[in-house]
Structures are given as C-alpha cells and as structure tokens.
Design an enzyme around this catalytic site. Structure first.
Site, PDB file in Angstrom:
ATOM      1  N   LYS A 279      40.380  36.715  40.347  1.00 43.93           N
ATOM      2  CA  LYS A 279      39.188  37.054  39.578  1.00 43.93           C
ATOM      3  C   LYS A 279      38.280  35.839  39.396  1.00 43.93           C
ATOM      4  CE  LYS A 279      37.275  37.813  35.151  1.00 43.93           C
ATOM      5  NZ  LYS A 279      37.439  37.453  33.736  1.00 43.93           N
ATOM      6  N   ASP A 298      38.767  42.648  37.060  1.00 41.80           N
ATOM      7  CA  ASP A 298      39.740  42.462  35.991  1.00 41.80           C
ATOM      8  C   ASP A 298      40.101  43.853  35.478  1.00 41.80           C
ATOM      9  OD1 ASP A 298      37.499  43.249  34.624  1.00 41.80           O
ATOM     10  OD2 ASP A 298      37.261  41.390  33.492  1.00 41.80           O
TER      11      ASP A 298
END
Length: 399
Positions: A279, A298
């Site tokens: 991420k 996420d």
C-alpha cells in the site's frame, strides 16, 4: 509577527493562474490524505510547504491564487514585495463560501499582477507541476463516468479531486508514518518530524514552518531515539533505516530516478525498504513517481470494491493479502484505464468521514433522479395508483 495571507485583504502581493474548480478543488485535493503538510489557515485559504517555500493558496471560481513567503527583509515586505495581502485588519469583505478580492487603494479594478521576474515564473511552474495542471481532469472524469455509473454519480459532487506530484522523499517518509494510523495523527507526526529535523523557513501567526528533512538528516544514527521520544513508536526505526539504506545502497538521487522506471519495477524497489509494504509503495508511486495507474489498496478500498462494485477479490478472506491487493488493483485498472489511481482517489475521498455531508448530497440527487424516472415510467404505463404511492413516499421522506 507575520500573519497568514488573506486574499480579501488585497491582491497586490498575490499571483494567480487560470484554473476552474472542476479542474481543482483545494479542500478535497489537499484534505483527502495524499499530503500532510497543508492546513486551512483562513476560510478557503490553505497554507503549507512545497518546493522549499511556504505558500498560501486559495481559489475563486476560475482562478487559483497563491502567495509565497520567505525570510523577511524589512517590516511589511517579503521577497522585496509589499505584503498587502497579510494585514490582519482592513475593509476587505468575505462572505461564506465565496472570496471577495479587495481592490488596492492605489489602483481601480486591479488585475492579478503579471509575472515580472524569474522567481515569479519559477513559482508558477512549481505550482503547475505540483498539481499536475497539464492533465485535463474534466476529460478524465468524462471517461471514467462513461465507463462507470457509480463513479459518475459520485463525481457530480466530488469534482476537482486531482493527484499531486509530491517530492518523492517527502512522500515516502510521510507514508511510512501512516502504518496503523489516521490522517489527523499522521499530520501531527509529519509536523513534528519537520520541526525537529527540517530547516526552518518562516513563522506565521506563531506557527513555525520547516522544510522536509533531507535524507542525510533522517539517516543520522540519533534519529530513531529522537523520534521515539516524539511518539513515533516502531515507525522511528523504519524512518531512520530506510533513509540509511537509500544512501548506502542507491544514492541521494535514487527516488528521483524511479520516476523513469516502469511501475512494477519502481513499486518492487520501494518494497525493499524497511516499513514499506504494497500500500505504501503504491501511494508513493501514484503521488510522487508519476505512476498514474498505481491503485493503493487498504481495507477501506477493499470495502469500496466489494460494497459498490461487487468485486469478488478476496471473498472468504479476512486479511488483505498481496494477491487480493493485486486483484483489486487490476480490477480498477481494467475499469478506469491508465489513470486508475486518480479515479480511485475520487472514491476514496468521497468515503472519508470528513466529507460525508457532500456524499449524502450526491446520493440524494441520484435518488431524486431515480424517483422521477419511476414516475414517468408509471405514468406512461397508465398506473395512476402506483404514481400516487411514489409521491406519498417522497412526501414521507421529506418529512
């Protein structure tokens, strides 16, 4: 003491460039969690640090206005310019939701001052580069809306959300701070990081502004203990070790060089650093390394994919694995195309709690449209009783 500039106090010390709100909305773009250096210091005025300078930005319907600060040479001047826009009092008018530009007393109907120095030209170019104003956002919104009905609905309210082109060092080390964190706390951590290790720039209304720390400052052996004392926890080690690894293994220009590398190569290179997962790597790729196709995923984005798009990636799984991350990213890249990361950020912005009132407006508009379509269809079919029921529902909702 110097104050934060306000456009309503006079435009003489400000510059501006043509930019509509459909191409850029400052409140959404600077407040959606892609940068942590900007604060709203007056209604519709945002102050932060970019390109080694302190800026205050604001906008009218068709122009983006900017004021820069530096070390004061004399009282009432910044960079040799009279600070007409930073007076704390005056007869400038401000109304909620709008900005009225005060005309200078020495000039009637004053227009924004034309660029007249090399510094002015550099500032405008830095601003255009930071907001990537060469990218026509309205055209992209049309493309995404044609391919995606849900996006089109949200985009009617969340206009002007565009990706920044941040300094790679600032972006990387800011996002290392985001692990298990939320936006307001991240902002505080980044501010402490800059105030402790960054070079001081200026002070406005009692607030000190500092440049982002250099790699050399972050890599110092004393940094981990220092940052732990400031509440960074385990992130302190990641920050110091990542900076040290970059300097020892790659050199100071490594992050800049990743801008010319292919997306997957740049992402995998970033993942070799302590504290950088998929991420964070995708955030850095999208927000500083010119990888518009990068889609940071996420649990929040995973929820959007499942709830709003019925995306089956990771069905039955409780944790966000590398495979789920890849599958969701591929799903959105196929839907939105080469600027998928930009489109993803519009939806991410619309799902933040701070912007829920705007989202409720978008949903209400869609419900009204659907209700009108239902009424027309029923009338066409001659179903008068159903039309009356629809109208009763509308009245009950209004109550």
């Amino acid at each position: 003491m110097s104050q934060h500039a306000l456009l309503s106090m006079g435009a003489k010390s400000w510059r501006s460039l043509a930019c509509s709100r459909s191409e850029l909305r400052l409140d959404l773009t600077l407040g959606c969690g892609q940068t942590f250096r900007w604060r709203e210091t007056g209604e519709g005025h945002w102050t932060g640090v970019m390109a080694g300078r302190v800026w205050t930005l604001t906008q009218t319907d068709d122009r983006l206005w900017y004021h820069t600060y530096s070390t004061q040479g004399s009282e009432g001047e910044v960079n040799g310019r009279k600070r007409a826009g930073v007076r704390p009092h005056g007869n400038g008018k401000r109304t909620k939701g709008t900005i009225t530009v005060k005309e200078e007393e020495t000039s009637e109907g004053q227009e924004p001052k034309v660029l007249n120095s090399e510094q002015d030209t550099k500032e405008e170019q830095a601003l255009k580069d930071y907001f990537q104003l060469n990218v026509k956002l309205v055209d992209l919104y049309k493309e995404w809306g044609t391919a995606d009905h849900h996006f089109k609905r949200i985009a009617e309210t969340f206009i002007g959300v565009r990706m920044l082109r941040q300094d790679p060092t600032e972006c990387l080390f800011s996002f290392i701070c985001t692990s298990n964190n939320h936006i307001s706390r991240i902002q505080g951590m980044v501010e402490r990081l800059c105030n402790t290790l960054g070079a001081p720039l200026c002070q406005l209304d009692g607030t000190s502004y500092h440049d982002f720390p250099t790699l050399e400052s972050l890599a110092d052996s004393s940094v981990e203990a220092c940052l732990r004392d400031l509440g960074f926890g385990y992130r302190a080690r990641f920050l110091q070790q990542s900076a040290r690894q970059i300097l020892d293994t790659h050199g100071t220009d490594w992050l800049q060089r990743l801008r010319s590398a292919p997306y997957l190569e740049a992402r995998d290179a970033l993942r070799s650093l302590p504290g950088v997962g998929l991420k964070v790597a995708d955030c850095v790729c999208l927000m500083s390394l010119d990888k518009a196709c990068a889609v940071p995923v996420d649990t929040h984005v995973w929820q959007i994919a499942r709830r709003d798009y019925r995306c089956g990636a990771g069905t039955g799984q409780k944790s966000l694995t590398d495979r789920v991350h890849r599958d969701i990213g591929d799903f959105f890249r196929q839907l939105w195309g080469p600027y998928a990361g930009w489109a993803h950020s519009v939806l991410f912005c619309s799902d933040l709690k701070k912007f829920q009132k705007l989202k409720e407006i978008a949903i209400k508009k869609e419900e009204d449209v659907e209700m009108k379509i239902s009424e027309k269809t029923l009338k066409k079919n001659g179903d008068r009783e159903s039309v009356r029921r629809v109208k009763r529902v509308k009245c009950e909702d209004a109550e």
